[in-house]
Design a protein around this motif. Structure first.
Motif, mmCIF file in Angstrom:
data_model
loop_
_atom_site.group_PDB
_atom_site.id
_atom_site.type_symbol
_atom_site.label_atom_id
_atom_site.label_comp_id
_atom_site.label_asym_id
_atom_site.label_seq_id
_atom_site.Cartn_x
_atom_site.Cartn_y
_atom_site.Cartn_z
ATOM 1 N N VAL A 263 0.853 -1.193 0.000
ATOM 2 C CA VAL A 263 0.000 0.000 0.000
ATOM 3 C C VAL A 263 0.888 1.243 0.000
ATOM 4 C CG1 VAL A 263 -1.979 -1.074 1.153
ATOM 5 C CG2 VAL A 263 -0.164 -0.018 2.523
ATOM 6 N N CYS A 264 0.374 2.293 -0.601
ATOM 7 C CA CYS A 264 1.112 3.561 -0.667
ATOM 8 C C CYS A 264 1.304 4.113 0.756
ATOM 9 C CB CYS A 264 0.313 4.553 -1.513
ATOM 10 S SG CYS A 264 0.807 6.258 -1.313
ATOM 11 N N PRO A 265 2.529 4.576 1.100
ATOM 12 C CA PRO A 265 2.744 5.074 2.466
ATOM 13 C C PRO A 265 1.951 6.346 2.781
ATOM 14 C CG PRO A 265 4.692 5.438 1.086
ATOM 15 C CD PRO A 265 3.741 4.608 0.274
ATOM 16 N N GLU A 266 1.508 7.048 1.754
ATOM 17 C CA GLU A 266 0.769 8.303 1.980
ATOM 18 C C GLU A 266 -0.723 8.038 2.206
ATOM 19 O OE1 GLU A 266 2.379 11.254 2.058
ATOM 20 O OE2 GLU A 266 4.299 10.316 1.520
ATOM 21 N N CYS A 267 -1.327 7.270 1.297
ATOM 22 C CA CYS A 267 -2.790 7.159 1.349
ATOM 23 C C CYS A 267 -3.285 5.754 1.698
ATOM 24 C CB CYS A 267 -3.400 7.613 0.024
ATOM 25 S SG CYS A 267 -2.889 6.602 -1.374
ATOM 26 N N LEU A 268 -2.335 4.836 1.866
ATOM 27 C CA LEU A 268 -2.658 3.455 2.222
ATOM 28 C C LEU A 268 -3.531 2.744 1.174
ATOM 29 C CD1 LEU A 268 -3.238 3.918 6.083
ATOM 30 C CD2 LEU A 268 -1.114 3.362 4.901
ATOM 31 N N ASN B 56 3.655 2.401 -7.683
ATOM 32 C CA ASN B 56 3.027 3.398 -8.542
ATOM 33 C C ASN B 56 1.612 3.630 -8.016
ATOM 34 O OD1 ASN B 56 2.348 5.098 -10.564
ATOM 35 N ND2 ASN B 56 2.869 3.696 -12.242
ATOM 36 N N CYS B 57 1.490 4.642 -7.134
ATOM 37 C CA CYS B 57 0.199 4.903 -6.502
ATOM 38 C C CYS B 57 -0.682 5.702 -7.459
ATOM 39 C CB CYS B 57 0.413 5.692 -5.203
ATOM 40 S SG CYS B 57 -1.110 6.374 -4.539
ATOM 41 N N PRO B 58 -1.944 5.314 -7.602
ATOM 42 C CA PRO B 58 -2.834 6.062 -8.492
ATOM 43 C C PRO B 58 -2.985 7.523 -8.049
ATOM 44 C CG PRO B 58 -4.043 4.366 -7.247
ATOM 45 C CD PRO B 58 -2.596 4.141 -6.997
ATOM 46 N N ASN B 59 -2.817 7.792 -6.733
ATOM 47 C CA ASN B 59 -2.978 9.178 -6.246
ATOM 48 C C ASN B 59 -1.658 9.941 -6.124
ATOM 49 O OD1 ASN B 59 -5.723 8.456 -5.777
ATOM 50 N ND2 ASN B 59 -5.083 7.571 -3.814
ATOM 51 N N HIS B 60 -0.579 9.237 -5.790
ATOM 52 C CA HIS B 60 0.669 9.926 -5.466
ATOM 53 C C HIS B 60 1.821 9.664 -6.417
ATOM 54 C CE1 HIS B 60 -1.516 10.059 -1.619
ATOM 55 N NE2 HIS B 60 -0.973 11.256 -1.551
ATOM 56 N N GLY B 61 1.596 8.845 -7.415
ATOM 57 C CA GLY B 61 2.687 8.555 -8.353
ATOM 58 C C GLY B 61 3.692 7.609 -7.733
HETATM 59 ZN ZN LIG Z 1 -0.889 7.210 -2.400
#
Ligand SMILES: [Zn+2]
Length: 414
Positions: free
Chosen positions: A44-49, A82-87
């Motif tokens: 999971v993305c560390p920013e938005c999980l 490769n996060c859909p929200n944060h790249g």
């Molecule tokens: Zn993210």
């Protein structure tokens, strides 16, 4: 237990992290640990999980605590997602903070040592470059400052301190109740404190009850402008007033000593520190010897000293009225003393008297500020001076900031 499991246990690694390979390079005195991650793990993305696919991997290395005498290095191919929200985002590893090339435990050790010794000593002992060690310290300070809460600070102290011989100064703001440095600014101008006021909430500014400082217009201006009813809250404290009086006594002594010497009289030779000393610090024998000199009314230095000591009784009064009467009679004596340096300080004290007497409303002692100042002097000695103000500021925050300095990670904390 095999060596991989042993190291995984020692490191506190928990699944999905594990040790894939241990390489001993005995000739180099190094142990290399390769941390592996299962390929099919979902991240999971560390920013938005949000779940995100792996984009690529980055080869990274961290210095860890030595294993016996062996330098121990941790390697991992860290996935970037490769996060859909944060790249593109690198996942966080549990053993180190972002952007550090050391594990949290290693940084914690370096930080503990730096509390006791200079950066160069710690760098040498831990086989770090000076910049690496200074980097650990600077990161620790930034971490500690970010963790601070906006608590009320009823009593502030503002003071200057030099960091080089050639009159380069920083301004230090301290919390007198908790004996810690809150802020370090470049130079000693009114604007020096701008950053400090900005970092305070309105509530914190209103909660300030007293500010101890020297009779220095730029600071006075800064306090009256930025703290509600700041003018009533300024306290020109004992420590600073004593310093001005001591300087005046010393000026009188120097010129009198010069004059006596031309007549071949060496009465004042080697007495400089006696006149500046707190009488309580004399031994009985020293005091008797000193009094023989101090009671000679034909000596200007002795009269200047008596005037200083007489003024210092101001802080022993319990009531403002008695202190005011004491000051009036002292001032008349000082102004008629025919001792120019004393008259100058007397006029200064008279001009600022209202805010010396605020002591009776806010009995701020400068013990805390003096303690902090002593530590700052020790830091200077330890580093043998500072090349730039930024390094000096970091060191003051590190040693006197009362900060929570250690890295936090999800590991090592059980
Ligand atoms: Zn993210």
């Amino acid at each position: 237990m095999d060596d991989k499991t042993l190291y995984a246990r020692l490191l506190g690694l928990t699944p999905p992290w594990g040790i894939e390979r241990v390489e001993l390079k005995l000739a180099e005195g190094e142990v290399h640990l390769f941390v592996a991650l299962p390929m099919n793990e979902l991240w999971v993305c560390p920013e938005c999980l949000e779940r995100a696919p792996i984009h690529d991997h980055r080869e990274r290395t961290w210095r860890h605590l030595d294993t016996f005498q062996y330098r121990t290095l941790l390697h991992a191919r860290v996935p970037r997602l490769n996060c859909p929200n944060h790249g593109i985002k690198q996942i966080r590893v549990p053993w180190a903070e972002e952007n550090s090339r050391f594990t949290a435990l290693f940084e914690a050790l370096a930080i503990e040592w730096m509390k006791q010794a200079s950066i160069s000593a710690v760098a040498e002992r831990l086989h770090l470059t000076w910049d690496e060690a200074a980097g650990i310290q600077a990161r620790a300070v930034r971490r500690g400052l970010a963790r601070r809460q906006a608590e009320p600070v009823p009593y502030l102290g503002i003071d200057e301190t030099s960091f080089q011989r050639r009159h380069r100064y920083v301004t230090v703001v301290s919390d007198l109740m908790r004996s810690r440095v809150l802020y370090v600014a470049d130079e000693r101008k009114r604007e020096s404190l701008d950053g400090f006021w900005e970092a305070m909430t309105d509530e914190q500014l209103r909660a300030v009850e007293g500010v101890a400082l020297d009779m220095w217009e730029p600071y006075i201006g800064a306090v009256t402008e930025s703290i509600p009813r700041g003018g009533e809250k300024i306290v020109f404290d004992k420590f600073h007033v004593a310093k001005h009086l001591n300087d005046a006594v010393d000026k009188v002594r120097r010129s009198e000593h010069r004059a006596l010497r031309t007549n071949g009289k060496e009465w004042l030779k080697g007495t400089k520190h006696d006149w500046l000393r707190n009488p309580a610090r004399f031994s009985l024998a020293e005091w008797r010897r000193f009094l023989r000199l101090a009671r000679r009314s034909d000596l200007k230095t002795a009269r200047a000293w008596s005037l200083k000591e007489e003024f210092m009784r101001f802080w022993d009064y319990r009531y403002r009225g008695a202190a005011d009467r004491h000051f009036r009679s002292w001032y008349n004596w000082a102004i008629r003393s025919r001792l120019e340096p004393i008259k100058r300080v007397g006029r200064m004290i008279n001009r600022y008297y209202e805010n010396i007497a605020t002591y009776f409303r806010h009995p701020i002692t400068n013990a805390a500020a003096e303690g902090i100042n002593a530590t700052i002097q020790r830091i200077k000695g330890m580093a043998r001076g500072f090349r730039n103000p930024e390094r000096f500021r970091m060191a003051i925050y590190f040693h006197c900031g009362g900060l929570d300095l250690c890295p936090s990670t999800t590991m090592f904390t059980q």
